[in-house]
Motif scaffolding. Structure first.
Motif, PDB file in Angstrom:
ATOM      1  N   TYR A   1     -36.874 -82.748-100.804  1.00  0.00           N
ATOM      2  CA  TYR A   1     -36.698 -84.137-100.373  1.00  0.00           C
ATOM      3  C   TYR A   1     -36.208 -84.971-101.561  1.00  0.00           C
ATOM      4  O   TYR A   1     -36.960 -85.766-102.125  1.00  0.00           O
ATOM      5  N   PRO A   2     -34.955 -84.808-101.967  1.00  0.00           N
ATOM      6  CA  PRO A   2     -34.458 -85.465-103.183  1.00  0.00           C
ATOM      7  C   PRO A   2     -34.548 -86.990-103.143  1.00  0.00           C
ATOM      8  O   PRO A   2     -34.920 -87.609-104.143  1.00  0.00           O
ATOM      9  N   LYS A   3     -34.223 -87.608-102.017  1.00  0.00           N
ATOM     10  CA  LYS A   3     -34.248 -89.076-101.943  1.00  0.00           C
ATOM     11  C   LYS A   3     -35.658 -89.623-102.096  1.00  0.00           C
ATOM     12  O   LYS A   3     -35.876 -90.619-102.801  1.00  0.00           O
ATOM     13  N   LEU A   4     -36.612 -88.987-101.434  1.00  0.00           N
ATOM     14  CA  LEU A   4     -37.996 -89.451-101.511  1.00  0.00           C
ATOM     15  C   LEU A   4     -38.576 -89.245-102.906  1.00  0.00           C
ATOM     16  O   LEU A   4     -39.288 -90.111-103.428  1.00  0.00           O
ATOM     17  N   ILE A   5     -38.262 -88.115-103.516  1.00  0.00           N
ATOM     18  CA  ILE A   5     -38.758 -87.846-104.869  1.00  0.00           C
ATOM     19  C   ILE A   5     -38.152 -88.823-105.864  1.00  0.00           C
ATOM     20  O   ILE A   5     -38.851 -89.390-106.717  1.00  0.00           O
ATOM     21  N   ASN A   6     -36.847 -89.054-105.757  1.00  0.00           N
ATOM     22  CA  ASN A   6     -36.182 -90.027-106.621  1.00  0.00           C
ATOM     23  C   ASN A   6     -36.808 -91.406-106.475  1.00  0.00           C
ATOM     24  O   ASN A   6     -37.078 -92.092-107.465  1.00  0.00           O
ATOM     25  N   ALA A   7     -37.009 -91.820-105.225  1.00  0.00           N
ATOM     26  CA  ALA A   7     -37.542 -93.157-104.952  1.00  0.00           C
ATOM     27  C   ALA A   7     -38.937 -93.319-105.533  1.00  0.00           C
ATOM     28  O   ALA A   7     -39.276 -94.374-106.084  1.00  0.00           O
ATOM     29  N   PHE A   8     -39.758 -92.284-105.430  1.00  0.00           N
ATOM     30  CA  PHE A   8     -41.116 -92.381-105.958  1.00  0.00           C
ATOM     31  C   PHE A   8     -41.100 -92.600-107.466  1.00  0.00           C
ATOM     32  O   PHE A   8     -41.782 -93.499-107.985  1.00  0.00           O
ATOM     33  N   TYR A   9     -40.344 -91.785-108.189  1.00  0.00           N
ATOM     34  CA  TYR A   9     -40.369 -91.888-109.652  1.00  0.00           C
ATOM     35  C   TYR A   9     -39.694 -93.169-110.145  1.00  0.00           C
ATOM     36  O   TYR A   9     -40.119 -93.759-111.146  1.00  0.00           O
ATOM     37  N   GLU A  10     -38.677 -93.615-109.446  1.00  0.00           N
ATOM     38  CA  GLU A  10     -38.041 -94.880-109.822  1.00  0.00           C
ATOM     39  C   GLU A  10     -39.031 -96.038-109.673  1.00  0.00           C
ATOM     40  O   GLU A  10     -39.145 -96.903-110.545  1.00  0.00           O
TER      41      GLU A  10
END
Length: 520
Positions: A80-89
């Motif tokens: 889930y690249p978008k969700l993982i990116n969004a969390f860390y951002e």
């Protein structure tokens, strides 16, 4: 507090206009400072838990830059690249899982679960267990990471691997590895899949062991199949390896969130050619059924011989009974059979062209644009569009293909459960013989199980025995859920392992996709 009080005294001693401006500025500064998210002391935490002095030099901002770069480089391999990116951002590129679980080597708890993936019919490498072990070993060995740059890379790689592997494991056990709707063309059962809430939940885990224990499938059937899988024995007529493969695909089916939760429901196992009426977890009525003809009816295909390179899309045979769930809402006693276009084109028109009395002998009427065709002999049966141009209906009667009753539920495949005059088929062991609907061995018993005692059931019983058949619709007092499913292995109440032939080749399709994802 004394300093702030002193500052307020100085401000209040000045002129009003200046005082107001200064108060506003001071208040805004305080608000901004209080709203700014406090960052953990990453270096100190890692040094304390690992004893590696290199981590003392780790700075949050410098790590964040390395982490962002690593995140961008690796995201193509994320579930889930978008969700993982969004969390860390959103969280300032802090290694949330490491910070939460580095203490007491809790990060290594994951390994014991990954290593037991085979208990679920899965491979540990689906979760990159070997790489995860190497990275956690390096983290906790105070001699392995020798420079600050190495430390940044190590933390970034481990954090992202932990996130992706934990999400994959969590979802696999709770929802299954693959989505049945993506692999089966003839699948219409409501099946819950992971959403953003399910994915983000892993970042809020407080205790890894407690969480991982909580998501282990615990249903009686799942645990029983796991036990059989561990034993590694061969089912009658199968090799041990073939048995293992069948068990693995059925464990995956049990992980799908598509199971009935109602106190009362009807379930048809297509592969077993059986129907059960279930009440409070127990079968109160069981009977044989006939289901749609399948692509693998001669069982010439099997999982070992299947060429996965040939699998571009699941291609079901046109007569297969679909997997679906719906609500039985009514019955039609002495039903009219609205003959499907495909059957009219391929079968009825052919029979009518060969025998001019075929239609009248089988009580079939022909309609064109809603009007009955008085003389069907005028029809050109050789025309390719005969099934589309004309509509065919079989009147109620002894030889009606739907028998004396059909049970209706909404579905996009236009299938239903029904009686049949062709009773001999119930004596066959392989009962995939219909055009897609489900034929019932004991339709009157089934009606009683749905309606119970009372006037409506007595009406059904009377009209099914009437010599003059009149089509009558009767609604159920309360709709009953119905599930058409496909299961080829289970453990029965006596503890015996049951195996069924893969008449539709759906085990082959599922096993192939599990292989392609690296799950088995």
């Amino acid at each position: 507090m004394m300093l702030i009080g002193h500052m307020f005294k100085q401000i209040l001693s000045r002129k009003p206009r200046v005082t107001v401006a200064l108060i506003l500025a001071f208040t805004l500064t305080c608000i901004l400072q209080s709203c700014k998210k406090s960052r953990s002391d990453l270096g100190t935490i890692l040094y304390t838990e690992t004893g590696n002095k290199v981590f003392k030099n780790v700075e949050n901002d410098a790590f964040a830059e390395v982490f962002k770069k690593t995140l961008k480089e690796q995201q193509s391999g994320f579930a889930y690249p978008k969700l993982i990116n969004a969390f860390y951002e959103k969280n300032g590129y802090e290694p949330a899982l490491i910070l939460q679980h580095v203490k007491g080597k809790e990060l290594q708890v994951l390994l014991s679960y990954f290593d037991k993936a085979a208990d679920h019919g899965l491979t540990p490498e689906l979760f990159k267990a070997k790489e995860y072990k190497e990275l956690t070993d390096q983290l906790y060995d105070k001699t392995k990471v020798k420079t600050t740059d190495e430390a940044y890379q190590e933390i970034a790689r481990l954090e992202l691997l932990a996130a992706n592997s934990l999400i994959r494991y969590s979802n696999a056990l709770q929802y299954g590895v693959v989505s049945p709707k993506r692999i089966y063309a003839n699948y219409y059962t409501d099946t819950k899949r992971p959403d953003s809430i399910a994915v983000n939940r892993v970042f809020a885990i407080k205790d890894l062991k407690v969480y991982l224990d909580s998501i282990q499938p615990k249903t009686e059937q799942y645990v029983a199949l796991q036990k059989v899988l561990k034993e590694g024995t061969a089912a009658p007529g199968m090799s041990a390896a073939e048995t293992q493969k069948i068990l693995k695909v059925n464990l995956e089916r049990l992980r799908w969130k598509n199971k009935p939760e109602d106190d009362k429901y009807v379930i048809v196992n297509i592969a077993d050619y059986r129907l059960d009426v279930m009440e409070k977890g127990k079968s109160v009525l069981n009977m044989k059924v006939c289901v749609g003809e399948g692509r693998n009816k001669d069982f010439s295909d099997n999982i070992q011989e299947y060429d996965e390179n040939d699998l571009k899309k699941d291609r079901p045979f046109s007569r297969e009974t679909p997997q679906l769930n719906s609500m039985i809402h009514s019955v039609q006693v002495n039903p009219v059979w609205n003959i499907p276009e495909s059957i009219a084109t391929k079968e009825i028109s052919k029979s009518a062209s060969e025998d001019k009395f075929y239609l009248s002998n089988h009580n079939i009427d022909v309609f064109e644009k809603g009007k009955i065709v008085e003389d069907p002999e005028t029809i050109d049966w050789s025309a390719a569009d005969v099934g589309k141009k004309y509509q065919f209906k079989q009147r109620p009667g002894e030889d009606n293909s739907l028998g004396k009753i059909k049970f209706l539920f909404n579905n996009q495949s236009a299938v239903y459960l029904h009686d049949t005059p062709a009773k001999a088929a119930f004596n066959q062991s392989m009962r995939a013989v219909s055009h897609g609907c489900v034929r019932l061995e004991k339709p009157l018993d089934f009606a009683h199980a749905l309606f119970g005692d009372g006037a409506k059931f007595e009406q059904i019983k009377k009209q099914m025995s009437d010599t003059v058949a009149v089509a009558t619709n009767i609604s159920l007092p309360a709709k009953v859920p119905v599930y058409l499913t496909y299961v080829t292995s289970w453990v029965d109440p006596s503890g015996s392992v049951q195996m069924r032939k893969d008449v539709y080749g759906l085990d082959i399709v599922l096993f192939t996709y599990l292989q392609k994802t690296g799950a088995i």
